[in-house]
Enzyme design. Structure first.
Site, PDB file in Angstrom:
ATOM      1  N   ARG A 331      -5.725   3.401   5.469  1.00 51.83           N
ATOM      2  CA  ARG A 331      -5.632   4.310   4.323  1.00 51.83           C
ATOM      3  C   ARG A 331      -6.954   4.352   3.551  1.00 51.83           C
ATOM      4  NH1 ARG A 331      -1.654   7.027   1.024  1.00 51.83           N
ATOM      5  NH2 ARG A 331      -0.096   6.572   2.611  1.00 51.83           N
ATOM      6  N   GLU A 734       1.193   6.270  -7.199  1.00 50.99           N
ATOM      7  CA  GLU A 734      -0.124   5.721  -6.889  1.00 50.99           C
ATOM      8  C   GLU A 734      -1.306   6.599  -7.293  1.00 50.99           C
ATOM      9  OE1 GLU A 734       0.560   3.065  -2.949  1.00 50.99           O
ATOM     10  OE2 GLU A 734       0.869   5.206  -2.719  1.00 50.99           O
TER      11      GLU A 734
END
Length: 783
Positions: A331, A734
């Protein structure tokens, strides 16, 4: 498109579906102190307490241990070690490289070596604290930093590479041919989750080899699997329940497994309930946190600051085992681009194996570590060219229809960066404040002001395809009340509130009719972790599917009973309208029950269109992107390194918000948490012993209310998700954490002002006063 913000909250029992700024469903319980957490559950008769004996060395060979001395201590009922585990001695979420209890090799200071079970928690902790006296250890040389491990070629997983070439020779050739070039390095520290409720599990033996666990975890299904493996049983023997957590932030995704397994093993051995609740110091010493990252980069760019080629090495401090370091690095690599078109890139990600705690998930899951370095690079490019960093950022934005594909091959089709930036630049008064800051700095020799704008583009979905699924159950009772259960876990983020709103909306009833119950592996099986900002997306869709099934059954019954067609039956305002007949929702439910209509249903959802080739690091790992931007202004005392955030302006995209009040709260919290990561939350390991010296609130500084800016403007961008998400909303957990980059770069801007913006500041993160002073000294020495 305009910026909007919630104006009010409705009363807690008003009719409210999606889009209403409702309070958190447990807010009244939190305020009253009656919200039940694991340690609040009344202890059953005969409950015992467990504690862990920890390794006193960072690296060593365990020659022997004299556990008889521990068994003889007051109150001790049982002591066990790795050899006593009936099943697998492993709690690794992906690779089987993470022992529950150390077996032979000691890997970090604080690694659990044995477990003590005693009549009281105090007895267990006092006995466990005697670990140093009973362990015979051959010390070995530890490796403590990611750069040292990288130099030795020591990793927990193979390196991950991501590249895109648009010119012959790729990124290296593009850099060599560019009009301007920069090379540099950056150090960014990790971050402790610092959940208010520490790690805790309460295991209760059940009949026929069963085991029930009350566990503070973001991943009940994984706890079920790990405990079953540790006990040598099947998953159906293990029942995991979690009503709520006092915070998680990723720290309870995989790392709650060790404590669940120890509690369950202890309960199995003693035949009695066993609770394991960590002391805060032990929690710090045992568990992992956000990965520290080191970066080395080269970049080529043109006169406008447009990046032409970027080559980068990213090195994370993985710790002693793999845990989730692979997905975190993946990621990170997929977020190096952040909001920017990078035509030629060459990225190399190394997950370094160190003799420290095994690092794990943390809000953003590697995305922040990938994006921060590019923001620093663009900031340096702007300073080199003597341009406003905002203009350099905009010059590099993804386009629409061109320059719109990420380095990993996913088109950016929902790009709203330009209008969002226009709105925030105008509402924040960025241009005028930039001039005002320059004027202030010209007349202020010691206090310098800094201003920074940073955007975010954040991909939403698990980057492992099969995790993007969820289930839910909806029950409608004869009195018209509704119960919903889903696979997501509540950790304060409001997932239960949003899912209940979705169900109320689909059935057209008052919000007060709907109640969400504890996450339970006996109700929803094979759940994914509540992580990656997917909780409401996945579980909301699953609950919606269940509610729509029930509504169709009720509509079919109403049409049969009162005439007309089912498609014309209207559910709204707690009533049901069938042609000219209007009746209360409970009345229709009662009639349907008497006609033997099924009034409960399951629902399932799997995110469509995802694909990922981990070997090629190409595909479509994200369902959509969330966007946002922030402007922060700081004042820095160049004599002491102290600083203050004077003002923050945030504009964030959550699509069509399910609950604006909760979303704004999530944005505010994420921003402050991200600011803490980049400014105050410093992790320090002793360079020789490997002890984490910042293992308590006395030595580890999280932000407080006093660190919030006096002017904090947060608004939601008026937008709609182009993908078919739950009511066209977007995830919020997030992405806004990355908006705090603006605080770090504003500090960097203020440090740069100390030398007239002629020198690029070598500021590390976290930007503590010591780090700020070091950067100030460096720019003044080079000026």
């Amino acid at each position: 498109m305009t910026a909007t913000a919630p104006r009010h909250l409705e009363p807690p029992h008003a009719s409210a579906g999606v889009g209403t700024p409702r309070p958190h469903e447990s807010a009244h319980l939190h305020v009253a102190g009656t919200a039940t957490y694991i340690d609040d559950i009344p202890e059953l008769a005969g409950t015992l307490h467990a504690a862990l004996g920890l390794s006193p060395v960072a690296h060593g060979r365990l020659r022997s241990m004299d556990l008889a001395k521990i068994r003889a201590l007051p109150g001790v009922v049982d002591v066990f070690c790795a050899a006593d585990i009936p099943g697998h001695n492993d709690c690794g979420p992906i690779l089987h490289d993470d022992p529950i209890l150390a077996d032979g090799e000691l890997r970090h200071v604080g690694q659990p070596v044995f477990a003590v079970v005693a009549r009281t928690r105090g007895d267990a902790r006092r006995a466990a604290a005697r670990a140093r006296e009973v362990l015979d250890i051959e010390p070995l040389e530890p490796v403590l930093t990611q750069r040292e491990a990288h130099a030795r070629g020591q990793y927990v997983i193979p390196a991950i590479h991501l590249a895109r070439d648009t010119v012959e020779g790729g990124a290296r050739a593009a850099i060599a041919a560019a009009p301007h070039r920069l090379a540099g390095a950056l150090e960014v520290g990790g971050q402790e989750q610092f959940y208010l409720e520490g790690q805790i599990s309460y295991a209760v033996p059940a009949e026929d080899d069963g085991m029930k666990l009350h566990c503070s975890t973001q991943h009940p299904s994984e706890m079920q699997h790990l405990v079953a493996h540790a006990l040598g049983l099947k998953s159906h023997h293990v029942h995991v329940e979690c009503r709520r957590m006092g915070g998680g932030f990723g720290g309870k995704e995989s790392q709650s497994g060790l404590f669940a397994c120890v509690a369950a093993i202890a309960a199995r051995r003693t035949g009695r309930p066993v609770k394991l609740r960590l002391d805060r110091d032990d929690d710090f010493l045992i568990t992992g946190r956000r990965h520290c990252f080191s970066y080395d980069y080269e970049v080529g760019f043109d006169d406008a600051g447009r990046v032409l080629g970027l080559a980068m090495t990213l090195i994370s401090r993985a710790g002693h085992s793999a845990d989730l370091s692979g997905p975190v690095m993946t990621r990170a690599l997929c977020h190096v681009d952040n909001a920017y078109w990078l035509p030629d890139v060459e990225l190399h990600g190394f997950s370094a194996k160190t003799n420290t705690q095994s690092n794990t998930a943390f809000r953003g899951f590697g995305g922040p570590q990938g994006a921060i370095v590019t923001e620093v690079i663009l900031d340096s490019i702007a300073r080199r060219l003597q341009l406003d960093a905002l203009d350099v950022r905009r010059a590099n934005y993804y386009g629409i229809g061109e320059r719109d594909t990420t380095p990993y091959g996913q088109p950016v089709r929902d790009n709203i960066l330009d209008p969002l930036t226009d709105a925030l630049v105008a509402s924040s008064g960025y241009r005028a404040r930039r001039e005002a800051a320059a004027a202030f700095n010209a007349r202020s020799p010691w206090i310098k002001r800094g201003l920074a704008f940073t955007p975010v583009k954040f991909g939403i979905s698990f980057n492992v395809r099969h995790l993007n699924q969820a289930g839910a159950l909806v029950h409608v009772y004869v009195d018209g009340s509704i119960l919903v259960n889903h696979g997501g876990t509540e950790m304060g983020q409001g997932i239960n509130t949003k899912v209940a709103q979705v169900v109320a909306h689909e059935l057209g009833v008052a919000y007060g009719r709907v109640r969400a119950t504890a996450t339970d592996t006996q109700k929803i099986a094979n759940t994914s972790a509540t992580a990656a900002s997917t909780g409401a997306d996945l579980n909301g869709k699953a609950a919606q599917a269940a509610a729509l099934t029930i509504r169709k059954r009720l509509a079919d019954f109403a049409a049969r009973t009162f005439g007309g067609v089912a498609a014309d039956v209207v559910f709204e305002n707690d009533t049901v309208r069938v042609q000219d007949t209007v009746l209360p929702f409970p009345d229709l439910v009662r009639r349907a029950y008497e006609d033997r209509v099924q009034l409960w249903s399951d629902g399932f959802y799997a995110t469509p269109g995802l694909r990922w080739d981990p070997k090629a690091t190409k595909g479509r790992p994200f369902y959509y992107f969330s966007y946002g931007a922030a402007v922060s202004e700081v004042a820095v005392d160049t004599l002491t390194g102290e600083w203050r955030l004077l003002r923050a302006d945030v504009l964030h995209d959550v699509g069509r918000s399910l609950n604006p009040a909760i979303d704004v709260g999530q944005i505010e919290g994420a921003f402050i948490q991200g600011m803490g990561w980049l400014t105050t939350e410093e992790l320090v390991w002793h360079p020789k012993t490997g002890l984490l010296t910042t293992h308590a609130p006395s030595t580890y500084k999280i932000p407080t209310a006093n660190d919030c800016p006096p002017v904090f403007n947060v608004a939601l961008f008026d937008n709609e998700n182009v993908e078919d998400s739950i009511h066209r909303s977007k995830a919020v957990g997030e992405p806004p954490l990355l908006l705090a980059f603006s605080v770090f770069l504003a500090i960097r801007d203020a440090v740069s002002a100390a030398a007239g913006h002629r020198i690029d500041p070598p500021l590390r993160a976290p930007a503590t006063p010591e780090a700020i002073l070091a950067a100030i000294d460096a720019v003044r020495a080079r000026d």
